[in-house]
Structures are given as C-alpha cells and as structure tokens.
Design a protein around this motif. Structure first.
Motif, PDB file in Angstrom:
ATOM      1  N   GLY A   1       4.465   9.533   9.015  1.00 41.04           N
ATOM      2  CA  GLY A   1       3.249   9.553   8.199  1.00 41.04           C
ATOM      3  C   GLY A   1       2.530   8.225   8.241  1.00 41.04           C
ATOM      4  O   GLY A   1       2.106   7.712   7.200  1.00 41.04           O
ATOM      5  N   PRO A   2       2.344   7.612   9.441  1.00 38.70           N
ATOM      6  CA  PRO A   2       1.797   6.254   9.494  1.00 38.70           C
ATOM      7  C   PRO A   2       0.365   6.152   8.984  1.00 38.70           C
ATOM      8  O   PRO A   2      -0.080   5.064   8.634  1.00 38.70           O
ATOM      9  N   GLY A   3      -0.337   7.276   8.907  1.00 36.99           N
ATOM     10  CA  GLY A   3      -1.726   7.235   8.445  1.00 36.99           C
ATOM     11  C   GLY A   3      -1.881   7.599   6.980  1.00 36.99           C
ATOM     12  O   GLY A   3      -2.992   7.716   6.482  1.00 36.99           O
ATOM     13  N   ASP A   4      -0.778   7.781   6.276  1.00 39.32           N
ATOM     14  CA  ASP A   4      -0.860   8.213   4.886  1.00 39.32           C
ATOM     15  C   ASP A   4      -0.797   7.006   3.955  1.00 39.32           C
ATOM     16  O   ASP A   4       0.060   6.134   4.106  1.00 39.32           O
ATOM     17  N   LEU A   5      -1.713   6.968   2.972  1.00 34.00           N
ATOM     18  CA  LEU A   5      -1.759   5.822   2.049  1.00 34.00           C
ATOM     19  C   LEU A   5      -0.454   5.649   1.270  1.00 34.00           C
ATOM     20  O   LEU A   5      -0.097   4.542   0.881  1.00 34.00           O
ATOM     21  N   GLN A   6       0.252   6.741   1.046  1.00 34.40           N
ATOM     22  CA  GLN A   6       1.493   6.644   0.279  1.00 34.40           C
ATOM     23  C   GLN A   6       2.588   5.873   1.021  1.00 34.40           C
ATOM     24  O   GLN A   6       3.543   5.419   0.396  1.00 34.40           O
ATOM     25  N   LEU A   7       2.424   5.713   2.333  1.00 27.55           N
ATOM     26  CA  LEU A   7       3.406   4.906   3.064  1.00 27.55           C
ATOM     27  C   LEU A   7       3.447   3.504   2.456  1.00 27.55           C
ATOM     28  O   LEU A   7       4.513   2.925   2.254  1.00 27.55           O
ATOM     29  N   PHE A   8       2.271   2.948   2.164  1.00 27.03           N
ATOM     30  CA  PHE A   8       2.213   1.634   1.511  1.00 27.03           C
ATOM     31  C   PHE A   8       2.464   1.752   0.001  1.00 27.03           C
ATOM     32  O   PHE A   8       3.273   1.023  -0.559  1.00 27.03           O
ATOM     33  N   ARG A   9       1.730   2.672  -0.631  1.00 28.36           N
ATOM     34  CA  ARG A   9       1.765   2.724  -2.104  1.00 28.36           C
ATOM     35  C   ARG A   9       3.163   3.001  -2.653  1.00 28.36           C
ATOM     36  O   ARG A   9       3.572   2.385  -3.637  1.00 28.36           O
ATOM     37  N   SER A  10       3.901   3.902  -2.010  1.00 28.33           N
ATOM     38  CA  SER A  10       5.211   4.242  -2.567  1.00 28.33           C
ATOM     39  C   SER A  10       6.212   3.111  -2.373  1.00 28.33           C
ATOM     40  O   SER A  10       7.286   3.130  -2.945  1.00 28.33           O
ATOM     41  N   HIS A  11       5.833   2.107  -1.551  1.00 33.76           N
ATOM     42  CA  HIS A  11       6.707   0.942  -1.397  1.00 33.76           C
ATOM     43  C   HIS A  11       6.144  -0.276  -2.115  1.00 33.76           C
ATOM     44  O   HIS A  11       6.473  -1.421  -1.800  1.00 33.76           O
ATOM     45  N   GLY A  12       5.263  -0.002  -3.095  1.00 30.52           N
ATOM     46  CA  GLY A  12       4.774  -1.073  -3.976  1.00 30.52           C
ATOM     47  C   GLY A  12       3.639  -1.888  -3.406  1.00 30.52           C
ATOM     48  O   GLY A  12       3.337  -2.972  -3.901  1.00 30.52           O
ATOM     49  N   ILE A  13       2.986  -1.405  -2.341  1.00 32.19           N
ATOM     50  CA  ILE A  13       1.868  -2.144  -1.749  1.00 32.19           C
ATOM     51  C   ILE A  13       0.592  -1.325  -1.948  1.00 32.19           C
ATOM     52  O   ILE A  13       0.466  -0.213  -1.421  1.00 32.19           O
ATOM     53  N   GLU A  14      -0.349  -1.875  -2.734  1.00 33.57           N
ATOM     54  CA  GLU A  14      -1.604  -1.183  -2.990  1.00 33.57           C
ATOM     55  C   GLU A  14      -2.628  -1.690  -1.953  1.00 33.57           C
ATOM     56  O   GLU A  14      -3.080  -2.843  -2.034  1.00 33.57           O
ATOM     57  N   PRO A  15      -3.001  -0.852  -0.983  1.00 31.01           N
ATOM     58  CA  PRO A  15      -3.853  -1.336   0.118  1.00 31.01           C
ATOM     59  C   PRO A  15      -5.161  -1.992  -0.332  1.00 31.01           C
ATOM     60  O   PRO A  15      -5.638  -2.908   0.329  1.00 31.01           O
ATOM     61  N   THR A  16      -5.722  -1.558  -1.443  1.00 27.25           N
ATOM     62  CA  THR A  16      -7.024  -2.118  -1.854  1.00 27.25           C
ATOM     63  C   THR A  16      -6.902  -3.568  -2.341  1.00 27.25           C
ATOM     64  O   THR A  16      -7.910  -4.223  -2.576  1.00 27.25           O
ATOM     65  N   LEU A  17      -5.686  -4.068  -2.531  1.00 30.77           N
ATOM     66  CA  LEU A  17      -5.509  -5.453  -2.983  1.00 30.77           C
ATOM     67  C   LEU A  17      -5.353  -6.421  -1.807  1.00 30.77           C
ATOM     68  O   LEU A  17      -5.139  -7.608  -2.006  1.00 30.77           O
ATOM     69  N   TYR A  18      -5.488  -5.912  -0.579  1.00 29.69           N
ATOM     70  CA  TYR A  18      -5.301  -6.763   0.606  1.00 29.69           C
ATOM     71  C   TYR A  18      -6.620  -6.899   1.372  1.00 29.69           C
ATOM     72  O   TYR A  18      -7.479  -6.025   1.295  1.00 29.69           O
ATOM     73  N   GLN A  19      -6.738  -8.009   2.092  1.00 27.78           N
ATOM     74  CA  GLN A  19      -7.937  -8.193   2.926  1.00 27.78           C
ATOM     75  C   GLN A  19      -7.797  -7.437   4.244  1.00 27.78           C
ATOM     76  O   GLN A  19      -8.786  -6.994   4.811  1.00 27.78           O
ATOM     77  N   LEU A  20      -6.552  -7.340   4.720  1.00 31.90           N
ATOM     78  CA  LEU A  20      -6.297  -6.705   6.015  1.00 31.90           C
ATOM     79  C   LEU A  20      -5.129  -5.725   5.882  1.00 31.90           C
ATOM     80  O   LEU A  20      -4.070  -6.113   5.387  1.00 31.90           O
ATOM     81  N   VAL A  21      -5.345  -4.502   6.301  1.00 27.83           N
ATOM     82  CA  VAL A  21      -4.250  -3.533   6.340  1.00 27.83           C
ATOM     83  C   VAL A  21      -4.161  -3.012   7.776  1.00 27.83           C
ATOM     84  O   VAL A  21      -5.158  -2.546   8.334  1.00 27.83           O
ATOM     85  N   ALA A  22      -2.995  -3.152   8.386  1.00 27.44           N
ATOM     86  CA  ALA A  22      -2.824  -2.687   9.774  1.00 27.44           C
ATOM     87  C   ALA A  22      -2.179  -1.298   9.751  1.00 27.44           C
ATOM     88  O   ALA A  22      -1.127  -1.103   9.143  1.00 27.44           O
ATOM     89  N   VAL A  23      -2.850  -0.346  10.389  1.00 30.09           N
ATOM     90  CA  VAL A  23      -2.393   1.043  10.357  1.00 30.09           C
ATOM     91  C   VAL A  23      -2.046   1.489  11.777  1.00 30.09           C
ATOM     92  O   VAL A  23      -2.870   1.403  12.679  1.00 30.09           O
ATOM     93  N   LYS A  24      -0.826   1.969  11.944  1.00 27.50           N
ATOM     94  CA  LYS A  24      -0.391   2.427  13.274  1.00 27.50           C
ATOM     95  C   LYS A  24      -0.656   3.921  13.405  1.00 27.50           C
ATOM     96  O   LYS A  24       0.263   4.738  13.404  1.00 27.50           O
ATOM     97  N   ALA A  25      -1.929   4.290  13.480  1.00 27.69           N
ATOM     98  CA  ALA A  25      -2.308   5.699  13.617  1.00 27.69           C
ATOM     99  C   ALA A  25      -3.577   5.761  14.443  1.00 27.69           C
ATOM    100  O   ALA A  25      -4.261   4.748  14.615  1.00 27.69           O
ATOM    101  N   CYS A  26      -3.891   6.947  14.954  1.00 27.62           N
ATOM    102  CA  CYS A  26      -5.065   7.080  15.841  1.00 27.62           C
ATOM    103  C   CYS A  26      -6.293   7.504  15.059  1.00 27.62           C
ATOM    104  O   CYS A  26      -7.308   6.830  15.062  1.00 27.62           O
ATOM    105  N   THR A  27      -6.224   8.626  14.407  1.00 26.35           N
ATOM    106  CA  THR A  27      -7.396   9.181  13.737  1.00 26.35           C
ATOM    107  C   THR A  27      -7.008   9.810  12.414  1.00 26.35           C
ATOM    108  O   THR A  27      -7.776   9.802  11.461  1.00 26.35           O
TER     109      THR A  27
END
Ligand code: ZN
Length: 498
Positions: free
Chosen positions: A416-442
């Motif tokens: 699920g590399p393109g799912d926001l919960q990959l970060f959120r469920s591990h305590g990382i809220e993507p909107t609090l970062y300047q750069l988020v690297a996502v290993k997904a295509c589309t």
C-alpha cells in the motif's frame, strides 16, 4: 448452467531479481473451494465475478485463488502448484459451461514469459473447446496471442489509478453469461496490438490524452456500437519477446473498425504519454522553501512496490544527507535488517544504521546514518483508499527512525505504498512535513492530491523507472516504441477471436 471461478494474480517486474515465492502469495491467503465463496466477495475482480454469476442464478463452482503483490518473476513451482490444484477441480466439475478467470495479464515466471497464456491454455485443455472462458485483466496486461487462442473474452480496467476492479470482474462475467445465453447474436472479441510501451504514470485516466481515449471507448459502449472495450497499456517493466499494448473490443457484429480506430488513436498520442522527471536535488530545494502547510510530494515511482520494484532504495535519504538539507522529510522503505536493528536498540535510543539496498543491491546503494528509534510497530495497518479501502496490510516488523529532520519508516513488506495510512498509522502526519517521498506510480494521487502542495515525479533509480531507455531490456522486439519510432503500418490487422 455451471460456471467455475478462479484467480491467479501477480504483476511481474522483469528487472526485480527477487521472485515471488509461495510466502508472497500466502500473505494474501491461498483459497480453495468454499473459501472462495466465504472470502472472495469484496471490491475485487473476483468479487465482481461472484456477485454477477450468483445473482444470475447459475451454479458457481469455486475453484482456487492465489494473489500476490507485484514483484520479480514468479517462482515456476508456484505456478505449477496452482495448476496442480486447479485442473483436478475443473476436471471434477465437467462438463462446465463457462470459466471466469481473474488474472493480472502481465505475469512472467522463472520458466515462462507468458504465465497467463500458459494458464489459459491449461484451462482450455481441461474444459474443452465448447466452454466459454472469460478473463478479467489489469489495464497493464500483455494480452498475447496464446491468451487470445484460449479464451473468448478479456476485460481490462478502465481506470488508472485502478479503482474499477469489481466492475471489471462484473464485465467479464456478464460477457460469459451473454455468450452462453444468447444463441442468435453471439458477442465476439476483436484484438489488435500496438508495439509500444509508455511510463505507467502516462496511463492516467483522470486527466490527459489517455483519459480522453478511455472516455471515447466508453462513448462507443454507450452508443451501443460496442458491448465492451479495453485499451491495455502493457506494463513497461515486462521484458518479454512477445508483447505490446493491445486493443480489445467486443461486439455482436465482429467489426474490426473500432479496434483499428482505438489503436490508431493510442499510436497518435504516444509522444504525449511521457513523464516529466526532475532531479531529487531540485525537488529537495523546492521543498526546503515550502512553508505552506502542505507537503511537496516526491514521487519515487522507479522504486514502487506496486510496480514490482523492491521498494528498498534510500536514494532520497542519500541526497538529503549529501546536501546536508534541513528539509523536514518523511520517507519509507523496505529494509528488514534496519527494522530488526531498531527493535534491538529500542525506542528512545540512537545508533548507526545502514539503510537501503537491502533487497536489490544492483539498483541503489546503502546509506550510513546516525538515527534514533522513535517507535516500533507490528506493521499491521488498514488502507483508507479509495481503492482497496479497508484492506488490512501486514508489513511485518516496522520501525520509525529519525535522522536529522528526516523521519524514516523501515519495514519488511512495503504494501500500500500510495496510501496515506502507511504514514499516518505509524505516527507520521504527512501534512506536517515539507517533503514526503512516495514509492508509487499513480495510485497514490487520489489520496495525496487533496493534501499536497505539489506532486513532482523524480528521476530516481529502480526497477520501475519511468525513464524506460535506462532499463536493461533484452527480450522486447527491436521495432518497439520508445526504443524505435513506429508507424501505423506496424499495427497488425485485427484478429477476430474464437
Ligand atoms: Zn496496473
């Protein structure tokens, strides 16, 4: 009327050296017989087939199902095991009126370049010539001549990011039923092939030229010129001697004109279907200045596990370290040794970590960093979707590390590399970062577009690089776009199937 249902799924990335083993299938459940009926209903192609067949009143014969995530070629023994289970089940149920098969369509094994062709051929031999075989496929399938010889219908997704798994299963099952029920006017399939591949992100069906082509195909169905159509863009990391982007149309009158029309239009937009890649350094500089409260999303599609890459590259981390960048970044990668080391060190403690290239040392290099362990997890999380909403992923041992201003999730299976919960469920809220690297295509765009300041595709190393000229193709024919220019006289006359 008796129709059997089965599924074998895997998208192969020929450049990933790690094959799919039986363990990679077991993670998603190996179902046989009644288990298909008790567990197969859901937002999948298999679920669509089951619902359509059951509601039509036919007798459904549940056979077997094996599903794995994209990876390197499947171990040959896995395919043989599947057939060893499937064929006796089909044989015991004979005579069968139909077989509905859910496949990916771009599957290579350690022994064969055309696993889906092999499977359909084996099914055809077992059930005989009179049984109707209908297959659902991924939009990125390679619909080969062997597949064509052994099935009546092929239905591919109309969406990318893929969200119409269920509807595609319904379409395949409906065509199978229609062929069986309608003896006067028989739906017939027509297929042709364009010798081309394009980066996966170019088959976006939300906006752009490919989206318009799909809308055009849908309009032909609405106007009842066609019963069904698929424009398959062969996934671009499949190195096989027989391949291409196939157009498949279904109509009662086997008129090849619409297949030719769609093929010509696909050929005409090939130059527009390219990715615009920026260097990682350039994207880091953009993100450093981003104080909007919405992240800059760096797309590391080359290492997308959804595209069969190993998901283990720390290339972005390496560049952040090299540049000594203060950017607040969140990244994720497959690195079981690093996760295990984090468990040994324990939460709140720091140490030296070697991160990256844990699976495929040929595509990227490891980076040595001093990092502190922020949290440890079992790696179980639920996807928020919209595609695969509710799907529970089991990543295995997972840790969150902090190196400078970079938070790094290291895990075993990057699912699920393109799912926001990959970060959120591990305590990382993507909107609090300047750069988020996502290993997904589309696939990630549906979730990320509303929260991102900008989404930028990066030129990174990996088995799923969008820069196709970089990849070490050996088997694809020479006269093939983008390796050489092609023209409309290279599109073969459409073939009318079975
Ligand atoms: Zn696909």
């Amino acid at each position: 009327m008796k129709i059997a249902v089965c599924e074998f799924h895997q998208e192969t990335n020929s450049f990933n050296p790690k094959p799919s083993s039986i363990e990679d299938y077991a993670v998603f459940g190996l179902w046989e017989g009644q288990e298909i009926l008790s567990q197969g209903h859901g937002p999948s192609a298999l679920g669509g087939m089951l619902d359509t067949l059951e509601s039509s009143g036919v007798q459904v014969i549940p056979a077997c199902r094996m599903w794995a995530n994209a990876a390197g070629p499947v171990e040959d023994g896995v395919v043989r095991d599947f057939l060893k289970k499937l064929l006796p089940m089909l044989h015991a149920a004979l005579p069968l009126d139909g077989v509905c098969v859910s496949l990916h369509g771009a599957t290579q094994s350690t022994a064969s370049d055309d696993v889906c062709g092999d499977l359909l051929e084996a099914i055809r031999r077992t059930v005989g010539e009179k049984t109707v075989i209908a297959a659902s496929l991924d939009l990125h399938a390679n619909v080969t001549e062997k597949m064509q010889r052994n099935a009546e219908f092929f239905c591919g997704y109309h969406t990318y990011p893929h969200v119409d798994f269920y509807e595609t299963g319904c379409r395949a099952a409906r065509l199978c039923l229609r062929r069986l029920q309608n003896t006067k006017k028989t739906p017939v399939t027509v297929r042709t092939v364009v010798p081309m591949i394009v980066p996966a992100s170019a088959s976006n069906t939300i906006t752009g030229p490919f989206a318009e082509l799909i809308r055009y195909g849908e309009s032909l169905v609405e106007q009842e010129k066609l019963l069904d159509f698929s424009v398959f863009q062969m996934q671009p990391w499949l190195d096989v001697p027989v391949g291409g982007s196939a157009i498949v149309t279904v109509s009662e009158d086997p008129d090849p004109r619409w297949a030719i029309d769609l093929a010509q239009q696909l050929l005409a937009i090939r130059h527009e279907l390219q990715s615009n890649l920026k260097s990682v350094e350039e994207i880091i500089r953009i993100a450093e200045k981003n104080n909007t409260g919405k992240p800059t999303v760096l797309v590391d599609s080359a290492d997308s596990t959804n595209a069969g890459a190993s998901g283990d590259s720390a290339f972005v981390l390496e560049k952040i370290q090299e540049m000594n960048s203060p950017v607040r970044a969140a990244i994720v990668l497959s690195d079981l040794p690093a996760a295990k080391r984090a468990f040994q060190i324990g939460v709140g403690n720091c140490g030296e970590f070697e991160i990256g290239a844990a699976i495929d040392p040929t595509m990227s290099d490891p980076v040595t960093v001093k990092a502190c362990v922020r949290s440890l997890h079992d790696g179980v999380y639920t996807q928020e979707g919209p595609a695969k909403r509710g799907l529970v992923n089991h990543l295995g041992p997972t840790a969150v590390l902090k190196a400078g201003n970079t938070e790094i999730i290291v895990t075993n299976y990057l699912l699920g590399p393109g799912d926001l919960q990959l970060f959120r469920s591990h305590g990382i809220e993507p909107t609090l970062y300047q750069l988020v690297a996502v290993k997904a295509c589309t696939s990630f765009r549906v979730g990320y577009e509303p929260i991102a300041r900008e989404i930028i595709e990066a030129d990174t190393p990996g088995a799923a690089s969008a820069n196709l000229l970089r990849l070490p193709f050996r088997k694809l024919p020479r006269s093939f776009y983008p390796f050489s220019e092609i023209s409309s006289d290279q599109i073969p006359q459409p073939v009318i199937l079975r």
